[in-house]
Write an enzyme that holds these catalytic residues in place. Structure first.
Site, PDB file in Angstrom:
ATOM      1  N   GLU A   1       0.828  -1.221   0.000  1.00  0.00           N
ATOM      2  CA  GLU A   1       0.000   0.000   0.000  1.00  0.00           C
ATOM      3  C   GLU A   1       0.856   1.262   0.000  1.00  0.00           C
ATOM      4  O   GLU A   1       0.737   2.127   0.858  1.00  0.00           O
ATOM      5  CB  GLU A   1      -0.994  -0.017   1.169  1.00  0.00           C
ATOM      6  CG  GLU A   1      -2.027  -1.127   1.039  1.00  0.00           C
ATOM      7  CD  GLU A   1      -3.191  -1.011   2.027  1.00  0.00           C
ATOM      8  OE1 GLU A   1      -3.002  -0.409   3.105  1.00  0.00           O
ATOM      9  OE2 GLU A   1      -4.280  -1.523   1.720  1.00  0.00           O
TER      10      GLU A   1
ATOM     11  N   ASP B   1       0.240   4.825  16.869  1.00  0.00           N
ATOM     12  CA  ASP B   1      -0.871   3.935  16.543  1.00  0.00           C
ATOM     13  C   ASP B   1      -0.848   2.704  17.450  1.00  0.00           C
ATOM     14  O   ASP B   1      -1.629   2.590  18.390  1.00  0.00           O
ATOM     15  CB  ASP B   1      -0.784   3.547  15.058  1.00  0.00           C
ATOM     16  CG  ASP B   1      -2.056   2.885  14.555  1.00  0.00           C
ATOM     17  OD1 ASP B   1      -3.027   2.791  15.325  1.00  0.00           O
ATOM     18  OD2 ASP B   1      -2.081   2.440  13.398  1.00  0.00           O
TER      19      ASP B   1
ATOM     20  N   GLU C   1      -5.772  -7.129  -1.895  1.00  0.00           N
ATOM     21  CA  GLU C   1      -6.442  -7.246  -0.595  1.00  0.00           C
ATOM     22  C   GLU C   1      -7.905  -6.876  -0.762  1.00  0.00           C
ATOM     23  O   GLU C   1      -8.220  -5.833  -1.338  1.00  0.00           O
ATOM     24  CB  GLU C   1      -5.847  -6.282   0.448  1.00  0.00           C
ATOM     25  CG  GLU C   1      -4.463  -6.629   0.915  1.00  0.00           C
ATOM     26  CD  GLU C   1      -3.983  -5.684   2.021  1.00  0.00           C
ATOM     27  OE1 GLU C   1      -4.818  -4.993   2.638  1.00  0.00           O
ATOM     28  OE2 GLU C   1      -2.769  -5.643   2.245  1.00  0.00           O
TER      29      GLU C   1
END
Ligand code: CA
Length: 649
Positions: A194, A385, A291
């Site tokens: 990605e 995160d 995906e």
């Protein structure tokens, strides 16, 4: 029985293969199983699906789950190697992510399966055993790489670019060599995951493509037959043409332009087909979806919230059901085929919860075996995160196995997509209805709703609601349930309170009837039209001051004709460069401040609310509500929007 024969044939072929590297080549033409029988779900066939079309499954988390006690069960209830179950259901390629070093200095795993080369070796061998090829997904990071983050591995962080490029090529070559030497048939290698405008800490396309080229060279050297894939996300962004052009300008040697496609977030299937087709036709590349996934239920099973639930405010093109999951997979496959694409890979359909009876119980396993999406140890590498939100499985409702590890009927779609399984076109669910009213407005519940058939088509049907209208006289959000054609129907009802302010969101494009008092010489102080800077609508109230000109002002409104009662007031702000700002919402009665609510200014598009409740008002008094802003840094700016004054119920 055919299936068993196919598996035996593979084993024979494996046994017959002499050296490393031979295995994959020999096994490429293993015939798939025949049509699976006994499926109750509707599957519209994808006509003309080539025999070698990739129907892949990312199964990266499996080893960590198994170490945590997870077991998988076949359709007859017997415990079985999950890779065998996948192969027998029509999966023909296994995808696995590879992180460089997902461990801290004490050797504690970051989680997400602690996926490194060892994991790829373990998974690759098991996949090969059942005739499935391997798709290696290098993130070139020590943990999750996606459009939000593309951090270089710890060991490469301080390297200059040339050294990093060399390290990446060496790492790719060494990893692939180990896989080749283990006899694992690697069919495709992703040089990045990605990579929307970033890879391994680089954000300039010259450097991004140079790193991809280093990975590509290593793939060509070790697995000359394998495809080199690039991987991007957000087909709905309109950026794919630019990505593909950049790869072309910098002459990247690659074969497959791959995309993520999550139906909740990534736009329409028509758009997916169009953007992939454009790349294929213009640059002569293979295209595919690397995906995708869809939820078969809105429930969570492992005490760690899921990315998609019934409450998610996202596109929901299919019901969250086994049939919805099948239709999504089927339609994505059709969309890729329509683009002339070569495959679809499902993301982590084998990832289920670790099975404990509480979050605490599961947390121990996530920490010990890396079987959650992130462990607390990941905080050192990814503090923003993982460091804050570490936990378990966010996709246990998008798997092809139930919480006990039993295979779901929907996995049969990987096989039946080739053959079709056209059952009777029954109704499978009722589409949610939505209704928004203002308090006091009569509530008229819809008499008809849309029902969804198993082929995902819709038609109208009468509905009976079991709402008690008396209970809907308070502002708030309600879910009204009912029944249509014997199935549960839901009406998502929003009852908004009456906002007694005028021009509450500045959509009138003027200041009136707001009163502004500029206490410090703020340079710009006015309504502004810019949807991207507004909380809702087109307009907001804007302030900005360059160096030396202090920002201090009030913005307020005094509505007239209010009845006696208890009121609440709210207003929103966002901005930046404000230093130690003093900001608060306030309410005044007859000129005297009776309540304040402190507010923050942090960053662009981080809206903060100031909320005051319990304002006791008697008719005849003067009520003023507003916001006070004072900043102490040069260049302070901000946006104010969406104020509301409501009578409390
Ligand atoms: Ca979960």
């Amino acid at each position: 029985m055919k299936r068993i024969c196919a598996v035996l044939l593979i084993l024979v072929l494996l046994a017959g293969c002499a050296g490393p590297g031979q295995t994959g080549i020999e096994m490429e033409n293993v015939a798939p199983a025949g049509k699976l029988e006994g499926c109750s779900l509707y599957v519209k066939p994808v006509e003309g699906l080539p025999q070698d079309f990739i129907l892949g499954m990312d199964a990266s988390q499996v080893p960590a789950l198994e170490r945590s006690g997870v077991k998988y069960y076949d359709r007859d209830g017997s415990e079985q190697d999950v890779f065998r179950i996948l192969a027998e259901h029509g999966v023909n390629m296994i995808r696995v992510r590879v992180w460089n070093d997902p461990f801290d200095a004490q050797g504690r795993g970051y989680g997400g399966g602690n996926c490194n080369l060892d994991t790829a070796l373990e998974i690759g061998k098991r996949a090969a055993r059942y005739g499935m090829k391997l798709l290696v997904d290098f993130h070139y990071s020590d943990f999750w790489a996606d459009p939000g983050k593309q951090m270089a591995p710890k060991a490469w962080k301080e390297l200059d670019f040339d050294s990093k490029q060399q390290a990446l090529e060496d790492f790719t070559r060494d990893s692939l060599t180990a896989l080749r030497d283990a006899g694992i048939p690697v069919a495709m290698v992703q040089v990045g995951n990605e990579t929307n405008g970033a890879l391994c800490g680089e954000t300039d396309w010259k450097y991004i493509t140079a790193l991809m080229a280093a990975g590509s060279r290593a793939v060509r050297e070790v697995f000359p037959e394998a495809k080199v894939a690039v991987h991007f996300a957000n087909p709905e962004s309109g950026a794919y043409a630019a990505y593909a052009r950049n790869l072309s300008i910098y002459k990247l040697d690659y074969d497959v332009f791959g995309s993520s496609y999550y139906p909740y977030w990534h736009g329409s299937l028509e758009n997916l087909t169009a953007v992939l087709k454009q790349v294929r036709e213009k640059y002569g590349k293979d295209v595919m979806v690397l995906e995708t996934s869809y939820a078969w239920t809105g429930e969570d099973f492992d005490f760690s919230g899921n990315t998609i639930s019934e409450d998610s405010a996202v596109d929901k093109p299919y019901p969250y059901s086994l049939q919805g999951q099948v239709n999504s997979l089927r339609d994505v496959t059709q969309a890729v085929l329509d683009a002339g694409g070569v495959g679809v890979c499902y993301w982590e359909g084998t990832w289920i919860g670790v099975g404990g009876g509480s979050r605490e119980e599961n947390q121990k396993l996530w920490e010990q075996y890396g079987s959650g999406w992130a462990s607390s140890y990941a905080g050192e590498y990814d503090p923003e995160d993982a460091g804050k939100w570490y936990g378990g499985c966010a996709v246990d409702n998008q798997s092809f196995f139930d919480p006990q590890g039993r295979v779901l009927e929907s996995l049969m779609a990987f096989n039946l997509i080739r053959w079709g399984n056209e059952t009777e076109l029954t109704v499978q669910a009722v589409e949610d209805s939505e209704l928004r009213i203002t308090l006091g407005e009569p509530l008229e519940l819809p008499e008809r709703v849309q029902v969804i058939l198993v082929d995902n088509s819709r038609r109208e049907a009468p509905v009976e609601w079991d709402a008690d209208p008396d209970r809907l006289t308070q502002p708030g959000q309600y879910t009204v349930t009912g029944r249509a054609e014997g199935l549960e129907a839901r009406l998502l009802l929003t009852v908004e309170n009456v906002n007694l302010l005028e021009n509450p969101s500045f959509e009138a494009g003027v200041e009136d009837p707001w009163q502004v008092e500029n206490l410090g010489g703020c340079r710009e102080l006015m309504p502004e039209q810019k949807a991207g800077d507004s909380l809702t609508g087109e307009w907001h109230y804007h302030f900005w001051s360059p160096d030396a000109e202090k920002v201090e002002f009030t913005l307020e409104q005094s509505p007239e004709g209010l009845e006696s009662g208890t009121y609440s007031f709210s207003i929103h702000i966002m901005g930046g460069d404000c230093g130690e700002a003093e900001v608060y919402a306030y309410a005044k009665l007859d000129g005297k401040t009776v309540a304040t609510a402190p507010m923050e200014i942090t960053a662009w598009n981080e809206w903060h609310a100031g909320e005051i409740s319990g304002i006791q008002y008697a008719a005849g008094q003067s009520l003023t509500v507003g916001i006070y802003v004072k900043t102490d840094a040069a260049g302070a700016w901000g946006k104010i929007d969406d104020a509301a004054l409501c009578l409390e119920p």
